[in-house]
Scaffold this motif. Structure first.
Motif, mmCIF file in Angstrom:
data_model
loop_
_atom_site.group_PDB
_atom_site.id
_atom_site.type_symbol
_atom_site.label_atom_id
_atom_site.label_comp_id
_atom_site.label_asym_id
_atom_site.label_seq_id
_atom_site.Cartn_x
_atom_site.Cartn_y
_atom_site.Cartn_z
ATOM 1 N N GLU A 19 0.812 -1.215 0.000
ATOM 2 C CA GLU A 19 0.000 0.000 0.000
ATOM 3 C C GLU A 19 0.851 1.273 0.000
ATOM 4 O O GLU A 19 0.358 2.342 -0.373
ATOM 5 C CB GLU A 19 -0.946 -0.001 1.204
ATOM 6 C CG GLU A 19 -2.006 -1.090 1.164
ATOM 7 C CD GLU A 19 -1.472 -2.454 1.583
ATOM 8 O OE1 GLU A 19 -2.228 -3.442 1.471
ATOM 9 O OE2 GLU A 19 -0.296 -2.543 2.024
ATOM 10 N N ARG A 20 2.089 1.173 0.420
ATOM 11 C CA ARG A 20 2.967 2.350 0.431
ATOM 12 C C ARG A 20 3.488 2.689 -0.964
ATOM 13 O O ARG A 20 3.874 3.827 -1.223
ATOM 14 C CB ARG A 20 4.139 2.109 1.406
ATOM 15 C CG ARG A 20 5.159 3.237 1.497
ATOM 16 C CD ARG A 20 4.531 4.578 1.835
ATOM 17 N NE ARG A 20 5.484 5.661 1.662
ATOM 18 C CZ ARG A 20 5.761 6.239 0.508
ATOM 19 N NH1 ARG A 20 5.153 5.853 -0.620
ATOM 20 N NH2 ARG A 20 6.634 7.210 0.443
ATOM 21 N N LYS A 21 3.537 1.717 -1.862
ATOM 22 C CA LYS A 21 3.910 1.933 -3.265
ATOM 23 C C LYS A 21 5.275 2.619 -3.395
ATOM 24 O O LYS A 21 5.430 3.640 -4.073
ATOM 25 C CB LYS A 21 2.836 2.748 -3.991
ATOM 26 C CG LYS A 21 1.470 2.085 -4.010
ATOM 27 C CD LYS A 21 0.421 2.955 -4.682
ATOM 28 C CE LYS A 21 -0.954 2.292 -4.630
ATOM 29 N NZ LYS A 21 -2.007 3.146 -5.252
ATOM 30 N N PRO B 109 11.211 5.513 4.796
ATOM 31 C CA PRO B 109 11.460 4.239 4.112
ATOM 32 C C PRO B 109 12.770 4.223 3.321
ATOM 33 O O PRO B 109 13.457 3.201 3.275
ATOM 34 C CB PRO B 109 10.253 4.091 3.178
ATOM 35 C CG PRO B 109 9.171 4.886 3.849
ATOM 36 C CD PRO B 109 9.885 6.067 4.449
ATOM 37 N N TYR B 110 13.116 5.361 2.722
ATOM 38 C CA TYR B 110 14.353 5.436 1.947
ATOM 39 C C TYR B 110 15.559 5.678 2.854
ATOM 40 O O TYR B 110 16.638 5.128 2.620
ATOM 41 C CB TYR B 110 14.232 6.525 0.879
ATOM 42 C CG TYR B 110 13.100 6.265 -0.094
ATOM 43 C CD1 TYR B 110 13.186 5.243 -1.038
ATOM 44 C CD2 TYR B 110 11.924 7.008 -0.047
ATOM 45 C CE1 TYR B 110 12.152 4.987 -1.926
ATOM 46 C CE2 TYR B 110 10.874 6.761 -0.923
ATOM 47 C CZ TYR B 110 10.993 5.741 -1.864
ATOM 48 O OH TYR B 110 9.952 5.482 -2.724
ATOM 49 N N ASP B 111 15.394 6.482 3.888
ATOM 50 C CA ASP B 111 16.486 6.725 4.834
ATOM 51 C C ASP B 111 16.927 5.429 5.509
ATOM 52 O O ASP B 111 18.126 5.196 5.702
ATOM 53 C CB ASP B 111 16.057 7.729 5.913
ATOM 54 C CG ASP B 111 15.887 9.137 5.391
ATOM 55 O OD1 ASP B 111 16.471 9.465 4.347
ATOM 56 O OD2 ASP B 111 15.154 9.921 6.031
ATOM 57 N N GLU C 47 -3.563 8.449 2.553
ATOM 58 C CA GLU C 47 -2.759 7.279 2.202
ATOM 59 C C GLU C 47 -2.132 6.648 3.436
ATOM 60 O O GLU C 47 -2.042 5.415 3.537
ATOM 61 C CB GLU C 47 -1.670 7.689 1.212
ATOM 62 C CG GLU C 47 -2.187 8.122 -0.145
ATOM 63 C CD GLU C 47 -1.072 8.678 -1.004
ATOM 64 O OE1 GLU C 47 -0.718 8.041 -1.995
ATOM 65 O OE2 GLU C 47 -0.548 9.760 -0.651
ATOM 66 N N ALA C 48 -1.706 7.482 4.382
ATOM 67 C CA ALA C 48 -1.075 6.971 5.595
ATOM 68 C C ALA C 48 -2.056 6.126 6.404
ATOM 69 O O ALA C 48 -1.686 5.089 6.972
ATOM 70 C CB ALA C 48 -0.548 8.122 6.434
ATOM 71 N N ARG C 49 -3.297 6.545 6.478
ATOM 72 C CA ARG C 49 -4.305 5.776 7.217
ATOM 73 C C ARG C 49 -4.512 4.406 6.572
ATOM 74 O O ARG C 49 -4.694 3.397 7.263
ATOM 75 C CB ARG C 49 -5.623 6.551 7.289
ATOM 76 C CG ARG C 49 -5.574 7.779 8.189
ATOM 77 C CD ARG C 49 -6.961 8.368 8.422
ATOM 78 N NE ARG C 49 -6.879 9.574 9.242
ATOM 79 C CZ ARG C 49 -6.839 10.805 8.752
ATOM 80 N NH1 ARG C 49 -6.875 11.007 7.440
ATOM 81 N NH2 ARG C 49 -6.769 11.847 9.559
ATOM 82 N N LYS C 50 -4.490 4.366 5.253
ATOM 83 C CA LYS C 50 -4.646 3.087 4.553
ATOM 84 C C LYS C 50 -3.491 2.147 4.881
ATOM 85 O O LYS C 50 -3.704 0.951 5.125
ATOM 86 C CB LYS C 50 -4.716 3.329 3.041
ATOM 87 C CG LYS C 50 -5.969 4.038 2.572
ATOM 88 C CD LYS C 50 -5.922 4.267 1.067
ATOM 89 C CE LYS C 50 -7.155 5.023 0.588
ATOM 90 N NZ LYS C 50 -7.091 5.301 -0.885
ATOM 91 N N THR D 103 10.108 -9.140 -9.675
ATOM 92 C CA THR D 103 9.583 -8.946 -8.324
ATOM 93 C C THR D 103 10.593 -8.213 -7.453
ATOM 94 O O THR D 103 11.789 -8.153 -7.766
ATOM 95 C CB THR D 103 9.262 -10.303 -7.652
ATOM 96 O OG1 THR D 103 10.492 -11.016 -7.421
ATOM 97 C CG2 THR D 103 8.328 -11.135 -8.501
ATOM 98 N N ILE D 104 10.092 -7.672 -6.348
ATOM 99 C CA ILE D 104 10.982 -7.045 -5.360
ATOM 100 C C ILE D 104 11.965 -8.068 -4.824
ATOM 101 O O ILE D 104 13.155 -7.774 -4.623
ATOM 102 C CB ILE D 104 10.151 -6.430 -4.214
ATOM 103 C CG1 ILE D 104 9.237 -5.337 -4.730
ATOM 104 C CG2 ILE D 104 11.071 -5.875 -3.116
ATOM 105 C CD1 ILE D 104 8.234 -4.853 -3.697
ATOM 106 N N LYS D 105 11.492 -9.295 -4.595
ATOM 107 C CA LYS D 105 12.362 -10.360 -4.094
ATOM 108 C C LYS D 105 13.536 -10.586 -5.030
ATOM 109 O O LYS D 105 14.689 -10.711 -4.588
ATOM 110 C CB LYS D 105 11.556 -11.654 -3.934
ATOM 111 C CG LYS D 105 12.375 -12.828 -3.423
ATOM 112 C CD LYS D 105 11.509 -14.071 -3.282
ATOM 113 C CE LYS D 105 12.350 -15.264 -2.815
ATOM 114 N NZ LYS D 105 11.517 -16.484 -2.679
ATOM 115 N N ASP D 106 13.267 -10.644 -6.344
ATOM 116 C CA ASP D 106 14.341 -10.840 -7.314
ATOM 117 C C ASP D 106 15.325 -9.682 -7.289
ATOM 118 O O ASP D 106 16.539 -9.868 -7.376
ATOM 119 C CB ASP D 106 13.760 -10.985 -8.724
ATOM 120 C CG ASP D 106 12.964 -12.262 -8.902
ATOM 121 O OD1 ASP D 106 13.287 -13.261 -8.235
ATOM 122 O OD2 ASP D 106 12.003 -12.248 -9.693
#
Length: 285
Positions: free
Chosen positions: A53-55, A169-171, A216-219, A260-263
Motif C-alpha cells: 500500500e505504500r507503493k 522508508p528510503y532513509d 494514504e497513511a491511514r490506509k 519482483t521485489i524479491k528478485d
C-alpha cells in the motif's frame, strides 16, 4: 536487543503519529502532524519496507544509495529513478544538500578511527552545512555516528527533520547501505569475518507527516503485514570482498528490470559475481 520488524514498526509509528501527534504546525505554510525528538530503530540486516500500500519506488531506493556512496550531487543521474526530485534542485544541475560528497569525504576517517580504537566514540561524520544559504535542498540529516560493540556495527543518524511518509522508508535503507559499506571495509581491514550489522537508531528532531499524505497513511496503517522479504544484509557481507563492488551492485540493481521485489534484492544480496543482469537495460519503475 530484540531484532525489529521494520514493516510492523513502520505501521505502528505511522498510526501513532496520525493519532497521538504532539503538535500541528505549518512550516512553509504546509500543514503537518509532528513528534518532537522522536526515535526509530531499524534492524540493518533487514531494513526494507515492503508494504504494498505504500507503493515505494525500489529502483529509487537502491539508486539513491548508489548515488550517495558514489559521492554524487548531480541531478541527471538521480532523476532517472524519480523524475520529480529535480524540483528540489536550485539550478537543475546539482543538489545543494546532497549527502554523497560529504559522506564519501569522511567515511575513510570513520573507518580509520574504528581500526585504531574499536571502542572509539569519535567515528562521526557531519552532513549539515554550517550557516546554509537559502536553498530548496537543505539537508535533513545532521550526522552519522558509528560504533563497534560486541562484533556488531551500530549506526546513529541524527536528523533535524524526517518525513515519515516520504523520507523514512528510503532513509532506513540508505543509512543501512552506508553502514554495510563501513562494515565490509572494517571486516577486511580488521580481518574479522564475524563482524555484522546491528541496529540503526534514527533520532529525528521533527518526525512528521504532511496533510497531503494523511489519507494514504491511514490506509497503510490499517493494511495487513506483508509476507517476509527474503533478504539479509548480513548474509550479503559474505558475498562481497571489495566494498566498491557493493556500490556497483547497487547501480546494477537500480538499472535492471526484474519481475519482483524479491528478485531485485536477491541480486543485491548475492553479489556481482553471480549476477546475470544486463547493466545496459534502463527501464525504470
Amino acid at each position: 536487543m530484540d531484532l525489529c520488524n521494520i514493516n510492523l514498526d513502520y505501521k505502528l509509528k505511522l498510526s501513532f503519529l496520525m493519532r497521538e501527534f504532539e503538535f500541528e504546525s505549518a512550516p512553509r505554510h504546509l500543514k503537518i502532524k509532528e513528534f518532537i525528538n522522536d526515535g526509530f530503530i531499524v534492524d540493518m540486516d533487514k531494513p526494507i519496507i515492503v508494504l504494498p500500500e505504500r507503493k515505494l519506488n525500489y529502483n529509487f531506493m537502491t539508486g539513491e544509495a548508489w548515488w550517495i556512496l558514489d559521492g554524487r550531487n548531480d541531478v541527471k543521474s538521480l532523476k532517472q529513478y524519480m523524475g520529480v526530485i529535480e524540483r528540489y534542485s536550485d539550478d537543475g544541475i546539482r543538489f545543494f544538500g546532497a549527502y554523497g560528497p560529504k559522506i564519501v569525504d569522511q567515511l575513510s576517517y570513520c573507518i580509520k578511527t574504528l581500526v585504531k580504537d574499536r571502542d572509539s566514540r569519535q567515528a562521526c561524520l557531519t552532513i549539515w552545512r554550517q550557516n546554509p544559504p537559502y536553498s530548496k535542498d537543505i539537508p535533513c540529516t545532521l550526522s552519522l555516528q558509528f560504533f563497534l560493540r560486541e562484533d556488531r556495527l551500530y549506526t546513529i543518524a541524527n536528523m533535524r527533520s524526517q518525513d515519515i511518509w516520504l523520507g523514512l522508508p528510503y532513509d532506513a535503507f540508505n543509512f543501512s547501505a552506508i553502514s554495510f559499506f563501513m562494515c565490509l571495509s572494517l571486516r577486511n581491514i580488521l580481518k574479522q569475518p564475524t563482524l555484522k550489522l546491528g541496529e540503526l537508531y534514527i533520532n529525528a528532531a521533527s518526525r512528521h507527516i504532511y496533510e497531503t499524505n494523511y489519507v494514504e497513511a491511514r490506509k497503510v496503517s490499517k493494511a495487513p503485514l506483508p509476507d517476509h522479504l527474503d533478504f539479509s544484509f548480513n548474509k550479503a557481507l559474505d558475498n562481497y570482498e571489495d566494498p566498491y563492488d557493493f556500490i556497483k551492485a547497487l547501480k546494477v540493481s537500480s538499472d535492471s528490470v526484474l519481475p519482483t521485489i524479491k528478485d531485485k534484492f536477491h541480486t543485491l544480496e548475492i553479489g556481482l559475481g553471480d549476477l546475470s543482469i544486463d547493466p545496459n537495460n534502463h527501464e525504470y519503475e
